[in-house]
Motif scaffolding. Structure first.
Motif, short mmCIF file in Angstrom:
data_model
loop_
_atom_site.label_atom_id
_atom_site.label_comp_id
_atom_site.label_asym_id
_atom_site.label_seq_id
_atom_site.Cartn_x
_atom_site.Cartn_y
_atom_site.Cartn_z
N ALA A 159 0.92 -1.16 0.12
CA ALA A 159 0.07 0.11 -0.02
C ALA A 159 0.70 1.23 0.01
CB ALA A 159 -0.91 -0.02 1.16
N ASN A 160 2.30 1.10 0.44
CA ASN A 160 3.04 2.41 0.25
C ASN A 160 3.00 2.89 -1.36
OD1 ASN A 160 3.56 2.31 2.99
ND2 ASN A 160 5.49 0.91 2.74
N ARG A 162 0.77 2.12 -3.60
CA ARG A 162 -0.56 2.59 -4.10
C ARG A 162 -1.56 2.95 -2.91
NH1 ARG A 162 0.74 -1.37 -7.68
NH2 ARG A 162 -0.05 -2.84 -6.22
N ARG A 163 -1.83 4.10 -2.52
CA ARG A 163 -2.68 4.50 -1.77
C ARG A 163 -4.11 3.99 -1.95
NH1 ARG A 163 -3.05 10.39 0.85
NH2 ARG A 163 -5.20 10.70 -0.22
N PRO A 164 -4.69 3.84 -3.05
CA PRO A 164 -5.94 3.33 -3.09
C PRO A 164 -6.25 1.72 -2.58
CG PRO A 164 -5.51 4.35 -5.13
CD PRO A 164 -4.22 4.34 -4.36
#
Lengths: 537, 123
Positions: A159-160, A162-164
């Protein structure tokens, strides 16, 4: 069935089920991603080998029922043709995810992933296998919760970058909890109504005539849970987002794996409910479920054709294809069950190929929208070839497994009297042509943008390329001759309807000509009476 | 006339559905997570009510005990995983409220394409 005492034939299936979890525990304690990768592959390979050892006899027609050695013999897991097929496919997916999926991310110039990804992949493959073969209701709930939580972990793993992925992971947790609740409520009500602990007892009570309406209502909740687990439209959004936004390493298991497990559970429920379930499904319940799925599938296929995001487009296409399988399974006929199972396996194969291809393209640089695919055909020919073969299979091109699957779906829809379902299959294939056509245009017919041509790293590494090409090749091989897989699917659906009188065709619909209902000879020497004769034969 | 056991069971089923409605709503993420816990609690209580109603079986272990334990474990697992994801979300968005506002009232909230996703994709 083998005797109740725990002999080697009963311990080995339990070991095959436990091995991935043992591997997950070990790899999460190991230092260094390379070591983790090697140990994860070793465990996945051992799991597949063990699964083959225990499942091949079951595929050959010698089912194994593992039950507690105490008096009463509570069944733990059942390895009939259906269970054996599910166990092998789950183990194979686990191995592919650990070699190819992790291979996308492990390398000198590639994105580093957390070592926990390997552990999560092993947990997910074990949970998927458990979902298919387990008999106890409590264990089914446990494996379902475990699978969705592992998916959430895989989605959030990088998630670092890709924030979505964070909202997508939260959606998976919410939907996982919802599925556990829905299926749990259904199971608890069914158990309370029948005073049994396993699915067999519930099914035995449900198939007793006259059917108990409250019991069928409870089972309907479980069916809805299985439909949502498989990401069948309209409940597909969370599964598509998980497959689209999650870590590329998990793409093989998160999308195709979860979908296959959900469809297999759905088939198990519909199949084992037998005559009564078939009659109910062929009546209003199947029609309501079927029409909701059909409308949603068409909308999702159109949405896929219009989408600009590559992974999302493929995810939506896979959801629509899986929806076709679910549509035919809930038609409640033998032909629908077989075609649905075959389509489920075909979609899993094709979607896994596409997931690997897009993951390996994405690992080379920023590939998000269709524009990013411009000129990739020349730059990354191996991944492009795999992606194109998967795309052709999605649209049902002859000489791919997609063609055979669509043929079987249309045939089954006509046999079941659901001609409109056949029309849905055609519409979904047409929408697929638009989506895949747009992809082909970008990959092969556009020049490479000047800005990108300077940095041209290598195509997929061997650890990804070989499994990817093997999957794509298998899709073509099955397109040329699918007799072996079809025989397995026929035997699997027969093992599901064993003990019941088979599913019924709707009484009001005239049964079509026997030529349509042609059944290839089964390779399993099963009891012909139990193999669920095709309606009209 | 329904007896106490049936009334209690119906109440627990209602609790499960209330939890489901909360979980699938577009409310603040913590409330949605609470919905899942609430639903699990309702299910465990339903099992407890049914267990009290049916008594133990001959083997000494009640058939409902295993599902109850699995559900309790699952409730904790979902709660812990959900809180972990929400903590990361809080780091990424500044606050959970900001996340809830960014994703409220829109069925398209979780799509990667579109202007909103493009905005939230920013590193």
């Amino acid at each position: 069935m083998r005797p109740a005492a725990l002999d080697l034939f009963q311990i080995l299936p339990l070991m095959a089920l436990a091995l991935p979890f043992l591997g997950a525990a070990i790899v999460s304690a190991l230092p260094g991603m390379r070591t983790v990768w090697a140990v994860a592959i070793a465990f996945a390979l051992a799991t597949l080998a063990l699964a083959l050892v225990v499942a091949l006899p079951a595929l050959g027609g010698a089912p194994v029922l593992v039950q507690s050695p105490t008096a009463g013999g509570v069944p733990w897991l059942r390895l009939d043709t259906y269970g054996a097929l599910g166990l092998i496919v789950a183990a194979a997916l686990g191995l592919i995810a650990c070699t190819a999926g992790l291979g996308v991310s492990v390398g000198p110039d590639r994105i580093q992933v957390s070592p926990f990804v390997a552990a999560l992949l092993l947990v997910l493959s074990g949970a998927l296998a458990g979902l298919v073969v387990i008999e106890g209701a409590a264990a089914l709930l446990g494996f379902g919760a475990m699978a969705t939580l592992a998916v959430a972990g895989l989605v959030v793993a990088d998630a670092n970058a890709r924030r979505p992925a964070l909202p997508a992971a939260f959606e998976v947790i919410v939907w996982g909890g919802t599925l556990t609740l829905l299926a749990g409520l259904g199971l608890v009500l069914a158990l309370a109504l029948t005073s049994s602990v396993d699915l067999g007892g519930v099914v035995a009570a449900a198939t007793r005539a006259p059917p108990d309406p409250s019991l069928l209502g409870a089972l309907a909740l479980v069916v809805v849970g299985a439909l949502a687990l498989s990401g069948t439209p309209p409940g597909h959004s969370w599964a598509v987002n998980a497959a689209t936004l999650g870590a590329p390493a998990g793409a093989v298991l998160v999308g195709p794996g979860l979908q296959l497990a959900g469809l297999f559970i759905l088939a198990k429920l519909v199949g084992t409910l037998g005559t009564v379930g078939g009659a109910v499904l062929a009546g209003w319940m199947g029609l309501v479920l079927g029409s909701v799925i059909a409308v949603a599938v068409v909308l999702v296929a159109i949405q896929a054709a219009m989408d600009e995001d590559v992974r999302r487009m493929l995810g939506l296409l896979a959801a629509a294809q899986g929806g076709l399988a679910a549509l035919l399974i809930v038609s409640g006929t033998d032909a629908g069950l077989r075609a649905g199972l075959f389509q489920a396996l075909a979609v899993c194969l094709v979607a896994a190929t596409a997931a690997l291809a897009t993951a390996s393209l994405a690992a080379r640089g920023h590939v998000r929208t269709l524009d990013d695919l411009d000129g990739m055909g020349a730059e990354a020919p191996i991944s492009t070839l795999a992606l194109l073969l998967a795309g052709l299979a999605v649209i049902g091109m002859p000489l791919t497994v997609g063609f055979v699957a669509k043929w079987r779906l249309i045939e089954a829809a006509l046999i079941s009297g659901w001609w409109w379902a056949a029309a849905v299959v055609v519409v979904v294939a047409l929408a697929g042509i638009i989506a895949v056509g747009r992809m082909v245009d970008r990959l092969l017919l556009r020049p490479l943008p000047a800005a990108r041509s300077a940095a041209a790293p290598e195509d997929a590494a061997a650890s990804t390329a070989l499994p990817m090409l093997a999957l794509a090749g298998l899709s073509v091989l099955l397109g040329i001759d699918a007799t072996g897989l079809w025989d397995l699917v026929v035997a699997a659906s027969a093992s599901l309807t064993e003990g019941t009188e088979g599913l019924s065709a709707p009484a009001s619909i005239p049964v079509p000509a026997p030529a349509l209902a042609e059944t290839p000879p089964t390779m399993v020497p099963a009891d012909p009476a139990a193999s669920g004769a095709e309606p009209g034969q | 006339m329904p007896n106490l056991l049936q009334l209690a069971s119906a109440g627990m089923v209602a609790l499960v559905f209330a939890g489901l409605a909360l979980a699938l709503s577009r409310l603040h993420p913590l409330k949605r997570l609470a919905g899942i816990v609430l639903g699990h609690l309702g299910l465990v209580l339903l099992l407890a009510v049914r267990m009290g109603g049916t008594g133990a079986d001959g083997g000494g272990t009640h058939p409902m005990l295993a599902p109850a334990l699995v559900l309790v474990a699952s409730m904790f697992a979902f709660a812990v995983a959900g809180i972990a994801v929400l903590m990361r979300t809080q780091e990424a968005y500044g606050s959970l409220d900001a996340y809830a506002i960014a994703h409220a009232d829109s069925p398209q909230a979780f799509q990667p394409s579109g202007p909103r996703a493009a905005r939230s994709d920013r590193p």
